[in-house]
Design a protein around this motif. Structure first.
Motif, PDB file in Angstrom:
ATOM      1  N   UNK A 127      -4.556   6.735   1.037  1.00  0.00           N
ATOM      2  CA  UNK A 127      -4.728   5.320   0.770  1.00  0.00           C
ATOM      3  C   UNK A 127      -3.503   4.521   1.187  1.00  0.00           C
ATOM      4  N   UNK A 128      -2.321   5.101   0.964  1.00  0.00           N
ATOM      5  CA  UNK A 128      -1.103   4.367   1.309  1.00  0.00           C
ATOM      6  C   UNK A 128      -0.978   4.184   2.813  1.00  0.00           C
ATOM      7  N   UNK A 129      -1.371   5.214   3.555  1.00  0.00           N
ATOM      8  CA  UNK A 129      -1.202   5.140   5.006  1.00  0.00           C
ATOM      9  C   UNK A 129      -2.116   4.082   5.628  1.00  0.00           C
ATOM     10  N   UNK A 130      -3.080   3.607   4.850  1.00  0.00           N
ATOM     11  CA  UNK A 130      -4.014   2.625   5.401  1.00  0.00           C
ATOM     12  C   UNK A 130      -3.646   1.193   5.039  1.00  0.00           C
ATOM     13  N   UNK A 131      -2.413   1.001   4.544  1.00  0.00           N
ATOM     14  CA  UNK A 131      -2.002  -0.295   4.029  1.00  0.00           C
ATOM     15  C   UNK A 131      -2.342  -1.491   4.910  1.00  0.00           C
ATOM     16  N   UNK A 132      -1.911  -1.417   6.165  1.00  0.00           N
ATOM     17  CA  UNK A 132      -2.073  -2.567   7.044  1.00  0.00           C
ATOM     18  C   UNK A 132      -3.547  -2.857   7.322  1.00  0.00           C
ATOM     19  N   UNK A 133      -4.281  -1.772   7.504  1.00  0.00           N
ATOM     20  CA  UNK A 133      -5.715  -1.927   7.802  1.00  0.00           C
ATOM     21  C   UNK A 133      -6.424  -2.510   6.591  1.00  0.00           C
ATOM     22  N   UNK A 134      -5.990  -2.050   5.405  1.00  0.00           N
ATOM     23  CA  UNK A 134      -6.601  -2.594   4.197  1.00  0.00           C
ATOM     24  C   UNK A 134      -6.273  -4.085   4.030  1.00  0.00           C
TER      25      UNK A 134
END
Ligand code: CMP
Ligand code: MG
Length: 402
Positions: A127-134
């Motif tokens: 979940x953290x690695x998707x920060x920007x996309x989120x």
């Protein structure tokens, strides 16, 4: 638009790519078979054997991470290359939430695969690695929410930009342009919210609003105009119609109803349509336009010269007006080529019996040149920016000559 589809051949036994390689394309198997393997305890563990009609390499295509497995042709194999730029760019810009969902599913799959292989993945790491996309997905959702709310609160308002006859240099018509003023007083430009409205379907409602307001205000502006200029033609009202409104026959009926019930003279209503729409959906568009045309309204082709510029449609549609895109006008005096293009567009429109509006006029010199080249009308900041209704009325009353 290049529609090239690349394919490739691999001989039996050939490695297509190896685990850890960088790679951004997926492959669709047209012929042959491939084997997908992962090294495990010093040996190649076979994860899958794929044949005709199956796809591999989709994981790196989606998230741009290194290849998760090695792929080898088991027989002479032919694949079609599916390019990341072709598939992912449209998804990312049109639907960031779909992009996020794809990435979440993939990250979970990778996590499960790592677990099965005995490698560790920290909980929450995905979940953290998707920060920007989120962030992008959330921003888009909030924008949509704001827009719906703005519609309810009446934050969308039509402004009217005069269109000037280049002969007498007086007002000949107006273009209805939508403005969005947020709670904090700030304006969001149509350039920003229209594409989003198109993606979310809100454009249908915005388009209806523009049509209703434009029709109503044409009547009011025309009344004042008649009292100021008793001997001149009543000003026309140009109203933008989006492709999405025209792709739904029920919506066209609804628009036709609005026009008929408005009390406005359809001969003074001009619907602006972009050429992209005509070219992308030709058969449907011609039916839609004919239906609208039969009400007696005028049709203008907007932003001419920036889309596909497929000239073949020009004589097949019932078009009354051609609007030359501002990009040509702005460069007219710096670039001989721009001026030559404007001249050719004007001649083309004249020979097809269309009237011409040049957009984006900012300097007197441009106005004079356009007039000399034969353009009938002009629009731009030199004359006026789009004005709130009352200011447009006041402008008429001031009898401006440019
Ligand atoms: P990618 O990671 O781009 O490159 C290796 C490919 O192997 C991967 O995309 C999938 O297409 C495929 N692959 C990876 N793991 C599996 C699996 N468990 N079963 C089937 N195919 C897989
Ligand atoms: Mg327009």
């Amino acid at each position: 638009m290049s529609e090239t589809i690349y394919s490739r051949k691999f001989a039996a036994g050939e490695e297509i790519f190896r685990i850890g390689d960088q790679g951004r394309n997926a492959y669709f198997i047209e012929k042959g078979r491939v084997e997908i393997t992962n090294p495990r305890d010093g040996e190649d563990l076979v994860l899958a054997t794929l044949g005709v009609g199956e796809i591999f390499g989709e994981m790196s295509m989606i998230d741009d991470a290194p290849r998760s497995a090695t792929v080898r042709a088991l027989e002479d194999t032919e694949v079609i290359i599916i390019q990341r730029s072709r598939i992912m760019q449209p998804v990312i810009s049109a639907d960031p939430m779909m992009n996020l969902i794809l990435r979440v599913v993939l990250a979970r799959f990778r996590g499960a695969q790592h677990k099965l292989a005995g490698m560790s993945t920290e909980p929450g790491e995905i979940d953290r690695s998707l920060g920007e996309i989120r962030d992008l997905a959330i921003k888009r959702i909030n924008f949509e929410k704001d827009m719906r709310r703005g519609l309810e609160l009446g934050q969308f308002e039509m402004h009217y930009q005069p269109i000037v006859a280049l002969d007498g240099r007086t007002i000949a018509g107006f273009e209805a342009l939508m403005r969005w003023q947020k709670d904090d007083g700030g304006f969001i430009s149509p350039g920003e919210f229209i594409p989003l409205a198109e993606q979310t379907g809100l454009i249908i409602e915005l388009g209806r609003r523009a049509l209703e307001d434009g029709l109503r205000d044409q009547i009011r502006l025309a009344e004042t105009y008649k009292s100021v200029y008793p001997h001149q033609d009543v000003p026309f009202m140009s109203i933008n119609v989006s492709g999405m409104q025209l792709t739904d026959l029920a919506e066209i009926d609804l628009m036709a109803g609005l026009i008929e019930e408005s009390g406005a003279d359809p001969a003074h209503i001009k619907l602006e349509i972009t050429e992209t729409l005509l070219v992308e959906n030709f058969d449907h568009a011609i039916e839609a336009l004919q239906k609208l045309k039969s009400l007696g309204v005028l049709i203008a082709i907007d932003d001419f010269g920036t889309g596909y510029s497929s000239l073949s449609y020009l004589h097949q549609f019932p078009l009354d007006t051609l609007k030359i895109d501002r990009a040509f006008v702005v460069n007219m005096h710096e670039s001989d080529n721009s001026r030559r293009i404007v001249r050719s567009i004007v001649q083309l429109a004249l020979s097809l019996n269309m009237s011409i509006v040049a957009e984006g006029i900012e300097e007197m010199e441009q106005l004079s040149t356009l007039h000399a080249l034969g353009s009938h009308y002009g629009q731009g900041y030199l004359m006026s920016k789009p004005l709130p209704f009352n200011d447009a009325l006041a402008l008429i009353e001031s009898k401006p000559i440019w």
